[in-house]
Design an enzyme around this catalytic site. Sequence first.
Site, PDB file in Angstrom:
ATOM      1  N   LYS A 210       0.821  -1.215   0.000  1.00  0.00           N
ATOM      2  CA  LYS A 210       0.000   0.000   0.000  1.00  0.00           C
ATOM      3  C   LYS A 210       0.857   1.269   0.000  1.00  0.00           C
ATOM      4  O   LYS A 210       0.624   2.186  -0.787  1.00  0.00           O
ATOM      5  CB  LYS A 210      -0.919  -0.049   1.221  1.00  0.00           C
ATOM      6  CG  LYS A 210      -1.958   1.044   1.265  1.00  0.00           C
ATOM      7  CD  LYS A 210      -2.969   0.799   2.349  1.00  0.00           C
ATOM      8  CE  LYS A 210      -2.387   0.849   3.749  1.00  0.00           C
ATOM      9  NZ  LYS A 210      -1.733  -0.381   4.204  1.00  0.00           N
TER      10      LYS A 210
ATOM     11  N   PHE B  16       3.922  -9.660  -9.066  1.00  0.00           N
ATOM     12  CA  PHE B  16       5.086 -10.447  -8.671  1.00  0.00           C
ATOM     13  C   PHE B  16       5.499 -11.316  -9.862  1.00  0.00           C
ATOM     14  O   PHE B  16       4.684 -11.624 -10.745  1.00  0.00           O
ATOM     15  CB  PHE B  16       4.755 -11.346  -7.474  1.00  0.00           C
ATOM     16  CG  PHE B  16       4.764 -10.629  -6.145  1.00  0.00           C
ATOM     17  CD1 PHE B  16       5.783 -10.851  -5.238  1.00  0.00           C
ATOM     18  CD2 PHE B  16       3.754  -9.731  -5.810  1.00  0.00           C
ATOM     19  CE1 PHE B  16       5.784 -10.201  -4.000  1.00  0.00           C
ATOM     20  CE2 PHE B  16       3.752  -9.076  -4.589  1.00  0.00           C
ATOM     21  CZ  PHE B  16       4.773  -9.311  -3.683  1.00  0.00           C
TER      22      PHE B  16
ATOM     23  N   TRP C  53       7.315  -1.186  -7.918  1.00  0.00           N
ATOM     24  CA  TRP C  53       8.339  -1.693  -7.013  1.00  0.00           C
ATOM     25  C   TRP C  53       9.637  -1.945  -7.783  1.00  0.00           C
ATOM     26  O   TRP C  53      10.726  -1.623  -7.297  1.00  0.00           O
ATOM     27  CB  TRP C  53       7.851  -2.990  -6.355  1.00  0.00           C
ATOM     28  CG  TRP C  53       8.812  -3.572  -5.353  1.00  0.00           C
ATOM     29  CD1 TRP C  53       8.944  -3.233  -4.046  1.00  0.00           C
ATOM     30  CD2 TRP C  53       9.782  -4.608  -5.599  1.00  0.00           C
ATOM     31  NE1 TRP C  53       9.936  -3.978  -3.447  1.00  0.00           N
ATOM     32  CE2 TRP C  53      10.468  -4.834  -4.381  1.00  0.00           C
ATOM     33  CE3 TRP C  53      10.125  -5.357  -6.721  1.00  0.00           C
ATOM     34  CZ2 TRP C  53      11.476  -5.775  -4.264  1.00  0.00           C
ATOM     35  CZ3 TRP C  53      11.134  -6.297  -6.611  1.00  0.00           C
ATOM     36  CH2 TRP C  53      11.802  -6.509  -5.388  1.00  0.00           C
TER      37      TRP C  53
ATOM     38  N   ALA D  27      -3.770   1.795  12.069  1.00  0.00           N
ATOM     39  CA  ALA D  27      -5.217   1.923  11.885  1.00  0.00           C
ATOM     40  C   ALA D  27      -5.988   0.785  12.520  1.00  0.00           C
ATOM     41  O   ALA D  27      -7.210   0.829  12.554  1.00  0.00           O
ATOM     42  CB  ALA D  27      -5.554   2.010  10.399  1.00  0.00           C
TER      43      ALA D  27
ATOM     44  N   ARG E  20       2.081   8.498   6.625  1.00  0.00           N
ATOM     45  CA  ARG E  20       2.206   8.498   8.085  1.00  0.00           C
ATOM     46  C   ARG E  20       3.656   8.211   8.483  1.00  0.00           C
ATOM     47  O   ARG E  20       4.399   7.591   7.726  1.00  0.00           O
ATOM     48  CB  ARG E  20       1.284   7.434   8.674  1.00  0.00           C
ATOM     49  CG  ARG E  20      -0.193   7.678   8.373  1.00  0.00           C
ATOM     50  CD  ARG E  20      -1.006   6.412   8.450  1.00  0.00           C
ATOM     51  NE  ARG E  20      -0.525   5.426   7.483  1.00  0.00           N
ATOM     52  CZ  ARG E  20      -0.517   4.112   7.706  1.00  0.00           C
ATOM     53  NH1 ARG E  20      -0.925   3.627   8.850  1.00  0.00           N
ATOM     54  NH2 ARG E  20      -0.082   3.286   6.778  1.00  0.00           N
TER      55      ARG E  20
ATOM     56  N   LYS F 158       6.882  -6.199  11.220  1.00  0.00           N
ATOM     57  CA  LYS F 158       6.496  -5.611   9.936  1.00  0.00           C
ATOM     58  C   LYS F 158       7.675  -4.980   9.194  1.00  0.00           C
ATOM     59  O   LYS F 158       7.708  -4.928   7.980  1.00  0.00           O
ATOM     60  CB  LYS F 158       5.400  -4.563  10.172  1.00  0.00           C
ATOM     61  CG  LYS F 158       4.793  -3.982   8.897  1.00  0.00           C
ATOM     62  CD  LYS F 158       3.602  -3.101   9.255  1.00  0.00           C
ATOM     63  CE  LYS F 158       3.011  -2.453   8.015  1.00  0.00           C
ATOM     64  NZ  LYS F 158       3.862  -1.384   7.467  1.00  0.00           N
TER      65      LYS F 158
ATOM     66  N   THR G 129       4.013   1.483  -0.877  1.00  0.00           N
ATOM     67  CA  THR G 129       4.742   1.480  -2.133  1.00  0.00           C
ATOM     68  C   THR G 129       3.879   2.018  -3.264  1.00  0.00           C
ATOM     69  O   THR G 129       4.348   2.791  -4.117  1.00  0.00           O
ATOM     70  CB  THR G 129       5.204   0.043  -2.459  1.00  0.00           C
ATOM     71  OG1 THR G 129       5.992  -0.439  -1.368  1.00  0.00           O
ATOM     72  CG2 THR G 129       6.043   0.002  -3.723  1.00  0.00           C
TER      73      THR G 129
ATOM     74  N   PHE H 160      -3.585  -0.303   7.023  1.00  0.00           N
ATOM     75  CA  PHE H 160      -4.126  -1.666   6.980  1.00  0.00           C
ATOM     76  C   PHE H 160      -5.235  -1.772   5.931  1.00  0.00           C
ATOM     77  O   PHE H 160      -5.230  -1.058   4.941  1.00  0.00           O
ATOM     78  CB  PHE H 160      -4.568  -2.122   8.363  1.00  0.00           C
ATOM     79  CG  PHE H 160      -3.422  -2.360   9.303  1.00  0.00           C
ATOM     80  CD1 PHE H 160      -2.411  -3.240   8.956  1.00  0.00           C
ATOM     81  CD2 PHE H 160      -3.328  -1.697  10.506  1.00  0.00           C
ATOM     82  CE1 PHE H 160      -1.332  -3.469   9.811  1.00  0.00           C
ATOM     83  CE2 PHE H 160      -2.258  -1.918  11.368  1.00  0.00           C
ATOM     84  CZ  PHE H 160      -1.266  -2.803  11.016  1.00  0.00           C
TER      85      PHE H 160
END
Length: 556
Positions: A71, A381, A409, A273, A94, A105, A73, A301
């Site tokens: 998210k 991916f 990415w 969140a 954030r 994480k 990224t 999230f």
Amino acid sequence: MPQPSDLAIARATALRPIADVAAELGLGAETILPYGRHKAKIPLDAVPQRTERGRLVLVTGINPTPAGEGKTTTTIGLADALRRIGVRAVACLREPSLGPCFGVKGGATGGGYAQVAPMEDINLHFTGDIHAVTAANNLLASLIDNHLHHGNALGIDPRRIAWRRCLDLNDRALRDIVVGLGGPPNGPVREDGFDITAASEVMAVLCLASDLADLRARLARIIVAQRRDGSPVTAADLKADGAMATLLRDALMPNLVQTLEGTPAFIHGGPFANIAHGCNSLIATRLALALADVVVTEAGFGADLGAEKFLDIKCRIGGLAPGCAVVVATVRALKMHAGLAKAELGREDVAAVARGAANLLRHVANLQGFGLPVLVALNRFDTDTEAEIGAVREAVAAVGADAILCTHWAEGGEGAVGLARAVLARLDAGTAHLALLYPDEMPLAEKIVTVATRIYHAGEVTFSDLAARRLAAFEAAGFGRLPVCIAKTQYSFSADPRLLGAPEGHTFPVRDVRLSAGAGFVVALAGDIMTMPGLPRVPAAEAIGLDETGAIEGLF
């Protein structure tokens, strides 16, 4: 050849001087407060007559899985892509918490070639905002205990102190503690506890305040305890609001950094969140809307948590209205929502993708219910097959949305140009008409039930006796018009992290509620969710260190 690590990519990128980044937004070097070469604070009077002319895009995601979704990224990649096609764009993110960085994480500055920088600074101490929140929170806690020690003139009932200390690290041993041990010189003995700083009310106050005066007013309204007659004791009663505002004065100023491609980014306010409202600061978002044509922001999230709180709390309080929402997903994550193990994600399984897409479709439908046009950003991916990608597109098309394949990415902004063009088309169409989930006048319990049934698809909402009594007391005290902030697991629509996909008809248990009178919402604690996380069996901290030159290693 495998792609270098995020840290290696970030270190290899030559960043622009922060004054040049500010100049792109029309901010002169004399109006910013540099923190070194690549970070700056923006004073609140830097744009004194600002008009919010930009258009707002909300990036959110499916319920997270160990497979990863991307998210942050995507937020960065989309902002870079918009800038590549000639749009004055800003990303609003954030600030990372140290808890996830040293826990499970990892960092929160994006990944691959879609990152904000300086990555190491942002993920660690940054400009000290979160430390300032911790200090202000714990100063208030200290003043409460000091007041008790010196006679308790306010008549505080030590059994009814609601204010907790905080720390920006995961530490389960501090969830519930006893203070005042060691005899009379150390104050009265009482129960206490710690929350992680990002989940503290002071963090929410910082994120929702509109200026310094509003910050102090919100701090003053914080209810810390009750007297024996049940009347509230506030931070203002303890004469704490002035000192707390002093500690937070500089922290209230948004932080300006940049992406690896030089796109301006405001990073300001706390995450989480699942146990907090999980949005960047209202001040930073409004500033970005005054300086840019398109502002891309994220909510933490899954959309059931971050997006719902962004819309029902932040937009309600701040008068914001996004013109488009983007839901981030991956084929791998959808397979996990279908029940596949992480080791099985590399083989083609179109049927599993179709089953797992139920989670994605629930989020898309929920956001459409708020009156927003919705796009799906499908992060690719190498193991994804054309058949699996096609299954996602087909599922999304059935609910009137488009899935855009993204490769930012690996390719930076160029890999999100298709998403950027689709976002602009939705913004230009002007079809967004934000409809909040519930009105202010709805009773608090009904607001919680509304979120649980309409967003989580619960069949029943249960309230503990304690939660029901407290909700009634909050309404009797005049707080019934506040929005609700539900704290629950991020891994499921339900309160049970094992219920993946799109569960329906489940029981949603509310065990307790807390009043955040200064922030302006009521927190409902559901299931086993904790406001102070613990560390995993193998914390990320074990891999972080310094090499022989003093450079940081192992930070991702």
